[in-house]
Design an enzyme around this catalytic site. Structure first.
Site: not given
Ligand code: SAH
Length: 374
Positions: A94, A107, A114, A118, A121, A361
Site C-alpha cells: 500500500e 508515503c 517487515c 516492533c 506495528c 500510520c
Molecule cells: N520501518 C520504518 C518505516 C515504517 S513505520 C520505521 O520504523 O520508521 C512508520 C512509522 O509508523 C514509524 O514511526 C512507526 O513507529 C509508526 N507506527 C507503526 N505502527 C504504528 C501504530 N499502530 N500507530 C502509530 N504509529 C505507528
C-alpha cells in the site's frame, strides 16, 4: 516469460548506460530511454519514437517496462488516498497520499511485510515476505502520479501546519504534483538498501522522477550500520528515526532492533548522519497510552536528542485489532507536546489522517493474507 528479461525500472541511469553498453549501444541511448520511462511514462518500447525500430525490437527482446496499477483506491474524508497495489507474485503493498495545505506527501512501502517485529506495528506482525524491487518502489510513485492527473484532488482549505516546513520557500504548485516522498509505509527501508538506494537515485535524478532530494525522507527503526551506508551513498536525503522510547529497557521490549543497536549507538549514528545546512533529523515518537506518554518520557526524550539538530513528530498510537496497546489520552498528548514546544523543540503532532480508511500510520498491511486464504 519475463524471467530473463531486465526490468528497466530496476536500473539507475548509470546502470542503464551499462546495460545498453553491454549490448553495444551508444551511451546517449540510455538517457533517451530513461527519459521515456520517467518523463513520458512510456509503457512500451513502441512509444519511444526517437529510437530506431531495430533498437526498439532489440530492447523488447532483452528488457521490459514494469508498472503498477492499483487494485483499489480509497479516498478518506480528509483527502487522504490509499492505494492497494497487487504485485506480480500475488502479494501486495500500500501507498498513502496525504495532502497537507494542498501539497501532497506520498508515503510509500519498501517491503512486503517487515522483519523488525516492533510490538505495536501491524505490518510487523506479518513478518517479512520479501523486499520490494527498485522498480516496485518507483512504480508506486508513478502510479500515484498517474492517478493524480486522471483524478486531480479538490483544493482543500487545510489548517496550516506550523513550524514544520522551514524550507517552504517556493511557488505554489499544482494539486496534482507530489511534493514529498516518505519511506514510511510498509517495511523497513534500511533493511532493503540495495533496492532502496537505486530507487531514491531514480527519484532525485533530474532526468528521472525529478524530485528534490530535500523532499525525500527515509524512516528507520534504527539499523545503525545501514544509517551510515545511506548517509554515505545519498548524503542529502532526510532521515527520520522512529525512537518511540526513551530508555533501553522499554525500547528493547517494544522494538527488538534496540537489542542490537541500543539508544546510545542509535543517537551517535544520528549525530554523525551527514545533514546539509540547517536540516534536522526527524524523531518519530509513537505515543502509547500509559506506556511512554508521561512528562518524564518527554523530559528524557529532550535530553536524548538535544545535541542533534532535531524535530519531533508525535504520533498518537493508532489502535488495531489484536494489539494490546492503547492510544494516549488527549491530555497526555497535549502535555507532552507542550513540554517540548515550551523548550523550543519543533514538534508536530500528527493527526490521524486517513483514519477512516485505515491509512493512518502503522495501519497498512496490504493483502498479505491473499495467498493463504486463496
Ligand atoms: N520501518 C520504518 C518505516 C515504517 S513505520 C520505521 O520504523 O520508521 C512508520 C512509522 O509508523 C514509524 O514511526 C512507526 O513507529 C509508526 N507506527 C507503526 N505502527 C504504528 C501504530 N499502530 N500507530 C502509530 N504509529 C505507528
Amino acid at each position: 516469460m519475463n524471467k530473463q528479461k531486465t526490468d528497466l525500472k530496476n536500473l539507475t541511469l548509470p546502470a542503464l548506460e551499462q546495460f545498453l553498453q553491454g549490448q553495444g549501444k551508444e551511451r546517449f541511448r540510455a538517457l533517451q530511454v530513461f527519459k521515456w520511462l520517467y518523463q513520458q511514462d512510456a509503457h512500451g518500447f513502441e512509444e519511444m519514437t526517437n529510437i530506431s525500430k531495430a533498437l526498439r525490437k532489440e530492447l523488447d527482446e532483452t528488457a521490459f517496462i514494469s508498472n503498477l496499477e492499483p487494485e483499489a483506491v480509497e479516498q478518506g474524508s480528509d483527502g487522504t488516498r490509499k492505494y492497494l497495489f497487487p504485485l506480480a507474485d500475488g502479494t501486495s503493498v500500500e501507498s498513502v497520499l496525504i495532502p497537507i495545505e494542498g501539497r501532497n506527501t506520498l508515503c510509500i512501502s519498501s517491503q512486503v511485510g517487515c522483519a523488525m517485529a516492533c510490538e505495536f506495528c501491524l505490518t510487523g506482525s506479518f513478518k517479512l515476505t520479501r523486499n520490494l524491487t527498485t522498480a516496485e518502489i518507483v512504480n508506486q510513485i508513478m502510479a500515484v502520479r498517474r492517478d493524480l492527473i486522471r483524478n486531480p484532488p479538490a483544493l482543500t482549505l487545510d489548517i496550516p501546519v506550523t513550524g514544520d516546513d522551514e524550507e517552504d520557500d517556493d511557488q505554489p504548485e499544482s494539486p496534482a504534483a507530489i511534493r514529498n516522498i516518505v519511506l514510511m509505509g510498509m517495511g523497513e527501508p534500511l533493511h532493503n538498501l540495495d533496492n532502496v538506494i537505486p530507487a531514491i537515485q531514480i527519484m532525485i535524478d533530474g532526468n528521472g522522477l525529478q524530485l528534490s532530494n530535500r523532499r525525500v525522507t527515509v524512516s528507520t527503526c534504527g539499523l545503525v550500520p545501514e544509517m551510515g551506508r545511506l548517509g554515505r551513498e545519498i548524503p542529502n536525503v532526510n532521515l527520520a528515526v522512529s525512537l518511540n522510547a526513551t530508555t533501553d529497557e522499554l525500547r528493547d521490549r517494544i522494538m527488538p532492533v534496540n537489542r542490537s543497536y541500543p539508544l546510545r549507538e542509535l543517537l551517535k549514528a544520528c549525530k554523525e548522519f551527514p545533514l546539509p545546512g540547517r536540516r534536522k533529523v526527524t524523531f518519530e515518537y509513537v505515543m502509547l497510552g500509559g506506556v511512554n506518554d508521561t512528562l518524564d518520557d518527554a523530559k528524557r526524550l529532550l535530553k536524548l536528542i538535544s545535541d542533534i539538530p532535531n524535530k519531533v513528530n508525535l504520533i498518537p498510537f493508532n489502535e488495531h485489532e489484536g494489539c494490546g496497546f492503547k492510544a494516549p489520552t488527549r491530555a497526555a498528548i497535549d502535555a507532552f507536546h507542550k513540554y517540548l514546544i515550551d523548550r523550543h523543540v519543533t514538534v508536530i503532532t500528527r493527526d490521524s489522517r486517513g483514519g477512516d480508511i485505515s491509512a493512518a500510520c502503522g495501519q497498512l498491511k496490504g493483502k498479505l493474507e491473499k495467498k493463504s486464504v486463496a
